[in-house]
Design a protein around this motif. Structure first.
Motif, PDB file in Angstrom:
ATOM      1  N   THR A  57      49.418  21.905  55.039  1.00 38.61           N
ATOM      2  CA  THR A  57      50.029  22.649  56.139  1.00 38.61           C
ATOM      3  C   THR A  57      49.156  22.596  57.382  1.00 38.61           C
ATOM      4  N   HIS A  58      47.883  22.885  57.213  1.00 39.84           N
ATOM      5  CA  HIS A  58      46.983  22.842  58.365  1.00 39.84           C
ATOM      6  C   HIS A  58      46.808  21.412  58.861  1.00 39.84           C
ATOM      7  N   ALA A  59      46.818  20.444  57.946  1.00 39.67           N
ATOM      8  CA  ALA A  59      46.691  19.048  58.350  1.00 39.67           C
ATOM      9  C   ALA A  59      47.847  18.650  59.260  1.00 39.67           C
ATOM     10  N   LYS A  60      49.070  19.093  58.916  1.00 42.35           N
ATOM     11  CA  LYS A  60      50.223  18.744  59.743  1.00 42.35           C
ATOM     12  C   LYS A  60      50.156  19.419  61.109  1.00 42.35           C
ATOM     13  N   GLU A  61      49.775  20.695  61.126  1.00 39.59           N
ATOM     14  CA  GLU A  61      49.657  21.408  62.402  1.00 39.59           C
ATOM     15  C   GLU A  61      48.608  20.740  63.300  1.00 39.59           C
ATOM     16  N   THR A  62      47.489  20.374  62.702  1.00 38.62           N
ATOM     17  CA  THR A  62      46.416  19.746  63.473  1.00 38.62           C
ATOM     18  C   THR A  62      46.836  18.361  63.962  1.00 38.62           C
ATOM     19  N   ALA A  63      47.546  17.592  63.106  1.00 37.38           N
ATOM     20  CA  ALA A  63      47.986  16.252  63.484  1.00 37.38           C
ATOM     21  C   ALA A  63      48.990  16.316  64.635  1.00 37.38           C
ATOM     22  N   GLU A  64      49.907  17.288  64.590  1.00 34.68           N
ATOM     23  CA  GLU A  64      50.895  17.430  65.660  1.00 34.68           C
ATOM     24  C   GLU A  64      50.216  17.808  66.975  1.00 34.68           C
ATOM     25  N   ARG A  65      49.229  18.691  66.885  1.00 38.11           N
ATOM     26  CA  ARG A  65      48.509  19.081  68.089  1.00 38.11           C
ATOM     27  C   ARG A  65      47.672  17.920  68.615  1.00 38.11           C
ATOM     28  N   PHE A  66      47.078  17.156  67.727  1.00 34.14           N
ATOM     29  CA  PHE A  66      46.288  15.989  68.115  1.00 34.14           C
ATOM     30  C   PHE A  66      47.163  14.976  68.860  1.00 34.14           C
ATOM     31  N   LEU A  67      48.350  14.731  68.320  1.00 29.25           N
ATOM     32  CA  LEU A  67      49.245  13.755  68.930  1.00 29.25           C
ATOM     33  C   LEU A  67      49.760  14.236  70.284  1.00 29.25           C
ATOM     34  N   THR A  68      50.006  15.534  70.389  1.00 28.29           N
ATOM     35  CA  THR A  68      50.496  16.092  71.649  1.00 28.29           C
ATOM     36  C   THR A  68      49.433  16.032  72.739  1.00 28.29           C
ATOM     37  N   SER A  69      48.198  16.372  72.376  1.00 26.77           N
ATOM     38  CA  SER A  69      47.127  16.410  73.381  1.00 26.77           C
ATOM     39  C   SER A  69      46.512  15.038  73.655  1.00 26.77           C
ATOM     40  N   ASN A  70      46.701  14.093  72.717  1.00 29.12           N
ATOM     41  CA  ASN A  70      46.144  12.747  72.889  1.00 29.12           C
ATOM     42  C   ASN A  70      47.206  11.698  72.549  1.00 29.12           C
ATOM     43  N   PRO A  71      48.277  11.613  73.338  1.00 25.88           N
ATOM     44  CA  PRO A  71      49.352  10.667  73.017  1.00 25.88           C
ATOM     45  C   PRO A  71      48.941   9.200  73.140  1.00 25.88           C
ATOM     46  N   ASP A  72      47.796   8.941  73.762  1.00 21.95           N
ATOM     47  CA  ASP A  72      47.326   7.569  73.907  1.00 21.95           C
ATOM     48  C   ASP A  72      46.322   7.178  72.825  1.00 21.95           C
ATOM     49  N   SER A  73      46.137   8.016  71.812  1.00 24.01           N
ATOM     50  CA  SER A  73      45.149   7.773  70.764  1.00 24.01           C
ATOM     51  C   SER A  73      45.798   7.123  69.538  1.00 24.01           C
ATOM     52  N   GLU A  74      45.288   5.968  69.158  1.00 25.95           N
ATOM     53  CA  GLU A  74      45.784   5.319  67.949  1.00 25.95           C
ATOM     54  C   GLU A  74      45.404   6.117  66.708  1.00 25.95           C
ATOM     55  N   ASP A  75      44.233   6.771  66.743  1.00 27.48           N
ATOM     56  CA  ASP A  75      43.837   7.630  65.614  1.00 27.48           C
ATOM     57  C   ASP A  75      44.864   8.725  65.387  1.00 27.48           C
ATOM     58  N   ALA A  76      45.400   9.290  66.475  1.00 29.18           N
ATOM     59  CA  ALA A  76      46.401  10.351  66.342  1.00 29.18           C
ATOM     60  C   ALA A  76      47.658   9.838  65.657  1.00 29.18           C
ATOM     61  N   VAL A  77      48.060   8.608  65.987  1.00 32.52           N
ATOM     62  CA  VAL A  77      49.240   8.011  65.352  1.00 32.52           C
ATOM     63  C   VAL A  77      48.994   7.779  63.869  1.00 32.52           C
ATOM     64  N   VAL A  78      47.849   7.181  63.547  1.00 30.25           N
ATOM     65  CA  VAL A  78      47.537   6.884  62.148  1.00 30.25           C
ATOM     66  C   VAL A  78      47.391   8.171  61.338  1.00 30.25           C
ATOM     67  N   ASP A  79      46.755   9.188  61.926  1.00 28.00           N
ATOM     68  CA  ASP A  79      46.600  10.466  61.221  1.00 28.00           C
ATOM     69  C   ASP A  79      47.953  11.100  60.956  1.00 28.00           C
ATOM     70  N   MET A  80      48.855  11.018  61.920  1.00 28.24           N
ATOM     71  CA  MET A  80      50.190  11.601  61.727  1.00 28.24           C
ATOM     72  C   MET A  80      50.944  10.859  60.636  1.00 28.24           C
ATOM     73  N   ILE A  81      50.800   9.541  60.586  1.00 26.13           N
ATOM     74  CA  ILE A  81      51.438   8.764  59.523  1.00 26.13           C
ATOM     75  C   ILE A  81      50.896   9.192  58.168  1.00 26.13           C
ATOM     76  N   ASN A  82      49.573   9.324  58.064  1.00 30.47           N
ATOM     77  CA  ASN A  82      48.957   9.718  56.791  1.00 30.47           C
ATOM     78  C   ASN A  82      49.432  11.092  56.338  1.00 30.47           C
ATOM     79  N   VAL A  83      49.539  12.033  57.277  1.00 30.36           N
ATOM     80  CA  VAL A  83      49.991  13.381  56.942  1.00 30.36           C
ATOM     81  C   VAL A  83      51.433  13.341  56.451  1.00 30.36           C
ATOM     82  N   CYS A  84      52.299  12.608  57.162  1.00 31.95           N
ATOM     83  CA  CYS A  84      53.710  12.533  56.762  1.00 31.95           C
ATOM     84  C   CYS A  84      53.862  11.897  55.389  1.00 31.95           C
ATOM     85  N   VAL A  85      53.065  10.870  55.123  1.00 32.91           N
ATOM     86  CA  VAL A  85      53.142  10.211  53.819  1.00 32.91           C
ATOM     87  C   VAL A  85      52.688  11.151  52.717  1.00 32.91           C
ATOM     88  N   GLN A  86      51.584  11.873  52.940  1.00 31.55           N
ATOM     89  CA  GLN A  86      51.091  12.785  51.904  1.00 31.55           C
ATOM     90  C   GLN A  86      52.058  13.938  51.665  1.00 31.55           C
TER      91      GLN A  86
END
Length: 299
Positions: free
Chosen positions: A236-265
């Protein structure tokens, strides 16, 4: 008669010197070669025959070493040679550490383990060091335990120094970030004993929460916390953090990969589809690191 005795004595001395030298060239253990030379010199003929018998039994049980008779924990192989600086070009040509542990030459195994001390990040070699701990060569196992203890001590000293810096300057955001990074490094290395590890996780989460509560946490702080959340199964916290990471850093490839990992898990197919649909409008430059996942997921 005297001439015959001199000839026999000369033959004895030559044989007593040639045999241990030949043995040293094969096995590379200087202390044991010296012991064999002394025995051969003081026991004419009998000494060499005895050593040959030792060699025979050694071949039957290659894990035994004669040096255990006169050293507490086996042979102390040439320490200066073991601790010489690693030739990076030559190291690139050598076999991986795990493969070195399978070599018959015990000196190569021990040298590989001790050389990890000279690497910039010994923690990267923890998998190899753990394998070395259960190696059949007891000296290789001993060296691995020494390296791991040295790494633990170094990490503890670094952590104490970072915490001291934070206590002396509690309002310095760089000091708090340094502590978060150091705690993450300890967790990632998996060097700490499993019984003590939860304490470091709790301390890391405490520091990370404080950083994430700030207006603009760093991208690295988001990235590291998501990895810890996934490792501790705090989805739960991983998803909240990943969504916030992607929102605040939309140009970050790490944010995209982290969001993919969270969704898969989380088996969140809907969230994954939304991410893939929005990628075209995001200002992120994707490399092969993330594209390989995206191509697979789109299929």
């Amino acid at each position: 008669m005297d001439m015959i005795l001199c000839i026999l004595l000369a033959i004895h001395v030559i044989l007593s010197l040639v045999y241990p030298w030949d043995w040293f060239q094969t096995y590379g253990r200087i202390q044991e070669a010296i012991v064999r030379m002394v025995i051969s010199l003081f026991l004419p003929l009998v000494g060499v025959v005895t050593m040959k018998l030792v060699d025979y039994f050694y071949e039957q049980n290659p894990y035994a070493q004669m040096d255990e008779l006169y050293l507490d924990r086996g042979e102390l192989t040439d320490e200066l040679q073991l601790l010489r600086a690693v030739d990076s070009q030559q190291a690139a040509k050598t076999a991986p550490g795990v493969d070195v542990l399978q070599l018959e030459n015990y000196d190569e195994r021990r040298r590989m383990v001790m050389n990890t001390l000279r690497q910039s990040d010994t923690a990267d070699y923890m998998d190899v060091l753990r394998r070395a701990l259960v190696n059949e060569d007891r000296e290789t196992s001993h060296y691995a335990s020494v390296v791991i203890m040295d790494l633990q001590e170094r990490m503890q000293r670094q952590l104490v120094a970072v915490e001291r810096r934070l206590r002396e300057d509690p309002d310095n955001p760089d000091a708090l970030y340094a502590l978060e990074e150091e705690l993450y490094s300890i967790i990632r290395s998996e060097v700490i004993d499993e019984n003590s590890l939860p304490r470091y996780y709790n301390r890391y989460i405490q520091v990370s929460d404080e950083l994430l509560a700030q207006a603009s946490p760093s991208a690295e702080c988001f990235h590291r916390r998501i990895k810890v959340d996934l490792k501790t199964h705090d989805s739960t916290h991983a998803k909240e953090t990943a969504e916030r990471f992607l929102t605040s850093n939309p140009d970050s490839e790490d944010a995209v990969v982290d969001m993919i990992n969270v969704c898969v898990q989380l088996n969140d197919r809907a969230g994954l589809d939304r991410l893939l649909d929005n990628l075209g409008s995001m200002p992120v430059v994707l490399t092969e690191r993330s594209l390989q996942y995206i191509r697979y997921l789109r299929r």
